[in-house]
Design an enzyme around this catalytic site. Structure first.
Site, PDB file in Angstrom:
ATOM      1  CD  GLU A  28      37.498 -18.732  17.977  1.00  0.00           C
ATOM      2  OE1 GLU A  28      36.821 -18.905  17.545  1.00  0.00           O
ATOM      3  OE2 GLU A  28      37.165 -17.533  18.711  1.00  0.00           O
ATOM      4  CB  CYS A  51      33.750 -15.532  22.543  1.00  0.00           C
ATOM      5  SG  CYS A  51      33.716 -16.848  23.464  1.00  0.00           S
ATOM      6  CB  CYS A  60      37.373 -19.717  21.691  1.00  0.00           C
ATOM      7  SG  CYS A  60      35.897 -19.312  21.001  1.00  0.00           S
ATOM      8  NE  ARG A 161      13.430 -13.654  -1.547  1.00  0.00           N
ATOM      9  CZ  ARG A 161      12.362 -14.598  -1.990  1.00  0.00           C
ATOM     10  NH1 ARG A 161      11.753 -15.481  -2.126  1.00  0.00           N
ATOM     11  NH2 ARG A 161      11.443 -13.751  -2.790  1.00  0.00           N
ATOM     12  CG  ASP A 177       3.871  -8.990  -6.795  1.00  0.00           C
ATOM     13  OD1 ASP A 177       3.219  -8.493  -7.849  1.00  0.00           O
ATOM     14  OD2 ASP A 177       4.945  -7.776  -6.437  1.00  0.00           O
ATOM     15  CB  VAL A 277       8.118  -0.971   2.355  1.00  0.00           C
ATOM     16  CG1 VAL A 277       9.234  -2.077   3.440  1.00  0.00           C
ATOM     17  CG2 VAL A 277       6.570  -1.870   3.244  1.00  0.00           C
ATOM     18  CG  HIS A 278      12.109  -0.338  -1.107  1.00  0.00           C
ATOM     19  ND1 HIS A 278      11.751  -1.478  -2.814  1.00  0.00           N
ATOM     20  CD2 HIS A 278      13.011  -1.355  -0.729  1.00  0.00           C
ATOM     21  CE1 HIS A 278      12.306  -2.604  -2.485  1.00  0.00           C
ATOM     22  NE2 HIS A 278      13.338  -2.515  -1.594  1.00  0.00           N
TER      23      HIS A 278
HETATM   24  N1  LIG Z   1       9.620  -5.421  -8.928  1.00  0.00           N
HETATM   25  C1  LIG Z   1      10.337  -5.693  -6.832  1.00  0.00           C
HETATM   26  O1  LIG Z   1      11.614  -5.778  -7.482  1.00  0.00           O
HETATM   27  C2  LIG Z   1       9.223  -5.018  -6.554  1.00  0.00           C
HETATM   28  C3  LIG Z   1       9.130  -5.805  -5.243  1.00  0.00           C
HETATM   29  C4  LIG Z   1       8.143  -6.018  -4.621  1.00  0.00           C
HETATM   30  C5  LIG Z   1       6.783  -5.280  -5.169  1.00  0.00           C
HETATM   31  N2  LIG Z   1       6.534  -4.733  -5.972  1.00  0.00           N
HETATM   32  C6  LIG Z   1       5.730  -4.375  -6.598  1.00  0.00           C
HETATM   33  O2  LIG Z   1       5.665  -3.012  -5.640  1.00  0.00           O
HETATM   34  C7  LIG Z   1       3.717  -2.657  -5.858  1.00  0.00           C
HETATM   35  C8  LIG Z   1       3.246  -2.358  -4.161  1.00  0.00           C
HETATM   36  O3  LIG Z   1       4.054  -1.865  -3.234  1.00  0.00           O
HETATM   37  P1  LIG Z   1       2.995  -1.093  -2.696  1.00  0.00           P
HETATM   38  O4  LIG Z   1       3.810   0.495  -2.270  1.00  0.00           O
HETATM   39  O5  LIG Z   1       1.978  -0.983  -2.931  1.00  0.00           O
HETATM   40  O6  LIG Z   1       3.188  -1.981  -1.335  1.00  0.00           O
HETATM   41  P2  LIG Z   1       4.401  -2.265  -0.480  1.00  0.00           P
HETATM   42  O7  LIG Z   1       5.131  -1.074  -0.186  1.00  0.00           O
HETATM   43  O8  LIG Z   1       4.540  -3.873  -0.295  1.00  0.00           O
HETATM   44  O9  LIG Z   1       3.410  -1.586   1.257  1.00  0.00           O
HETATM   45  C9  LIG Z   1       3.190  -0.967   1.981  1.00  0.00           C
HETATM   46  C10 LIG Z   1       1.919  -0.741   3.050  1.00  0.00           C
HETATM   47  O10 LIG Z   1       2.084  -1.675   3.621  1.00  0.00           O
HETATM   48  C11 LIG Z   1       2.030  -1.490   4.844  1.00  0.00           C
HETATM   49  N3  LIG Z   1       2.573  -1.428   5.801  1.00  0.00           N
HETATM   50  C12 LIG Z   1       2.500  -1.190   7.408  1.00  0.00           C
HETATM   51  N4  LIG Z   1       3.632  -0.588   7.766  1.00  0.00           N
HETATM   52  C13 LIG Z   1       4.567   0.339   6.912  1.00  0.00           C
HETATM   53  C14 LIG Z   1       5.605   1.084   6.511  1.00  0.00           C
HETATM   54  N5  LIG Z   1       6.200   1.557   8.128  1.00  0.00           N
HETATM   55  N6  LIG Z   1       6.217   1.213   6.019  1.00  0.00           N
HETATM   56  C15 LIG Z   1       5.360   0.809   4.393  1.00  0.00           C
HETATM   57  N7  LIG Z   1       4.424   0.437   4.212  1.00  0.00           N
HETATM   58  C16 LIG Z   1       3.933   0.061   5.740  1.00  0.00           C
HETATM   59  C17 LIG Z   1       0.808  -0.209   4.398  1.00  0.00           C
HETATM   60  O11 LIG Z   1      -0.591  -0.725   4.299  1.00  0.00           O
HETATM   61  P3  LIG Z   1      -1.295  -0.352   5.408  1.00  0.00           P
HETATM   62  O12 LIG Z   1      -1.121   0.970   6.585  1.00  0.00           O
HETATM   63  O13 LIG Z   1      -2.893  -1.495   5.591  1.00  0.00           O
HETATM   64  O14 LIG Z   1      -1.246  -1.299   7.048  1.00  0.00           O
HETATM   65  C18 LIG Z   1       1.256   0.105   3.502  1.00  0.00           C
HETATM   66  O15 LIG Z   1       0.241   0.665   2.310  1.00  0.00           O
HETATM   67  C19 LIG Z   1       3.210  -4.055  -6.120  1.00  0.00           C
HETATM   68  O16 LIG Z   1       2.421  -3.716  -7.789  1.00  0.00           O
HETATM   69  C20 LIG Z   1       4.639  -4.905  -6.346  1.00  0.00           C
HETATM   70  O17 LIG Z   1       3.899  -5.831  -7.170  1.00  0.00           O
HETATM   71  C21 LIG Z   1       7.792  -4.475  -6.986  1.00  0.00           C
END
Ligand SMILES: NC(=O)c1ccc[n+]([C@@H]2O[C@H](COP(=O)([O-])OP(=O)(O)OC[C@H]3O[C@@H](n4cnc5c(N)ncnc54)[C@H](OP(=O)(O)O)[C@@H]3O)[C@@H](O)[C@H]2O)c1
Length: 349
Positions: A28, A51, A60, A161, A177, A277-278
């Site tokens: 604005e 704001c 603003c 991203r 990866d 992680v997911h």
């Molecule tokens: N197709 C796709 O979109 C896609 C994308 C990404 C990855 N991938 C595939 O996914 C696979 C990897 O997955 P992954 O499950 O083995 O590994 P990840 O989810 O990438 O990493 C998991 C690791 O992160 C660390 N970590 C620390 N804090 C965490 C938390 N709060 N929650 C979860 N993890 C935490 C832990 O290791 P520490 O105990 O050492 O800290 C855990 O073992 C690979 O095969 C990759 O190619 C595919």
């Protein structure tokens, strides 16, 4: 994301502008400066309430009052206590003020949901992204994941991203990866983003792409269990380190990590996996939005699912999302969905 349009006293367009980047001039203020005298007695349309505070830029509301605008129409209120209240100030000064409700208000809330989450909840908006097979796997049973989806879907992933301030993965993905987690498209005027790795014990290799390339934009989040020697080595390589508490599995606790990211300020994080992680984000109820790219292939066997973690025991406990869009990306399909506000638990009764 704010836009503003100024109409002169006869209702003719006089100027328009938008807020291009955090910390930059507000929409604005820019539009009113552009309109100059034409703003006198005119109407200001702006997506977000002007704001009232001195933040990165002057209030603003001062610019609106100086401009001689007679009427202000906004789509949504500013939810923050520091900057909100602009409309009251303008009304008190004798301006006519209108807040649009209905679908226009909803559009504004949707447009700014990431910032609104950051501003009101103190944590970034979380989008979980994955490329999956028809049977929901993110890699083959031997761990191969490049590439499940085709070029068009991967370009969409790159666009995502640019909509987020940070890209987050687990160290498992770094080891499997060696991703660059970069932006390639140049769509975002702010050429600054953070790459975040959850890595409790600092297993990230020193020759990982995210360490070799622009290490200053890489933040490795670890726990007290990280060995001193590895901390030293990564810090010397130029990577930023952040220590947070461990959860009961010894992993990085997500909530304190997100609060620290919010302070950067990071308003939106794209979580790109992997499965663990997911799963951690899903178990914690921390996924606000999903962008899944589904490839027409079946991987089967004991290939990893997109989301690990503890999961839910009963369907009624699953977070229900609302599908926002379904789109073809070459041979793949993109499904984007968001958590339903206030009713994220599916009730069958
Ligand atoms: N197709 C796709 O979109 C896609 C994308 C990404 C990855 N991938 C595939 O996914 C696979 C990897 O997955 P992954 O499950 O083995 O590994 P990840 O989810 O990438 O990493 C998991 C690791 O992160 C660390 N970590 C620390 N804090 C965490 C938390 N709060 N929650 C979860 N993890 C935490 C832990 O290791 P520490 O105990 O050492 O800290 C855990 O073992 C690979 O095969 C990759 O190619 C595919």
């Amino acid at each position: 994301m704010v836009g503003a349009v100024v109409l002169d006293r006869h209702g003719n367009p006089a100027a328009e502008d938008f807020h291009a980047a955090w910390g930059g001039p507000h929409a604005e203020a820019l539009a009113l400066a552009r309109a100059g005298h034409a703003a006198r007695g005119g109407t200001l349309y702006v997506t977000l309430e002007p704001c009232v505070h001195e933040g990165k830029t002057p209030p603003c509301t001062d610019a609106v009052l100086r401009s001689g605008i007679a009427r202000v129409v906004v789509a949504g209120h500013d939810p923050t206590s520091a900057a909100g209240g602009g409309l009251e100030r303008l009304r008190a000064a004798g301006l006519e003020v209108e807040v649009l409700g209905g679908s226009l208000g909803e559009q504004e809330a949707r447009l700014n949901r990431r910032w609104r989450c950051w501003a009101t909840r103190g944590r970034p908006w979380i989008t979980a992204k994955a490329a999956v097979s028809l049977d929901g796997r993110i890699a083959t049973r031997t761990g191969q994941s490049k590439w499940i989806t085709g070029a068009a879907a991967r370009t969409r992933g790159h666009e995502l991203r640019e909509e987020h301030d940070a890209i987050l993965v687990g160290v498992g993905t770094v080891l499997a990866d060696d991703p660059h987690l970069d932006r390639k498209l140049g769509l975002n005027p702010v050429d600054r983003w953070l790459r975040v790795v959850l890595d409790s014990r600092l297993r990230t290799p020193l020759d990982a792409a995210i360490v070799r390339d622009r290490p200053e934009s890489t933040l490795v989040v670890h726990t007290a269990a990280a060995p001193a020697r590895q901390r030293q080595a990564l810090a010397t390589a130029g990577v930023r380190l952040l220590e947070v508490d461990a959860d009961r599995r010894g992993w990085v606790r997500l909530e304190p990590m997100l609060l620290r990211l919010a302070q950067e300020p990071i308003a939106a994080v794209l979580v790109e996996g992997g499965a663990s992680v997911h799963g951690a984000f899903a178990d914690a109820g921390l996924i606000d939005e999903t962008a899944f790219y589904i490839a027409p292939m079946i991987l089967g066997g004991d290939a990893p699912a997109a989301v690990a973690g503890a999961g839910v025991a009963e369907l009624g406990q699953a977070r229900r999302l609302s599908v926002e869009s379904v789109a073809r990306c070459g041979d793949d399909v993109e499904i984007r969905a968001v958590v339903r506000e206030g009713s994220d638990v599916h009730r069958t009764g």
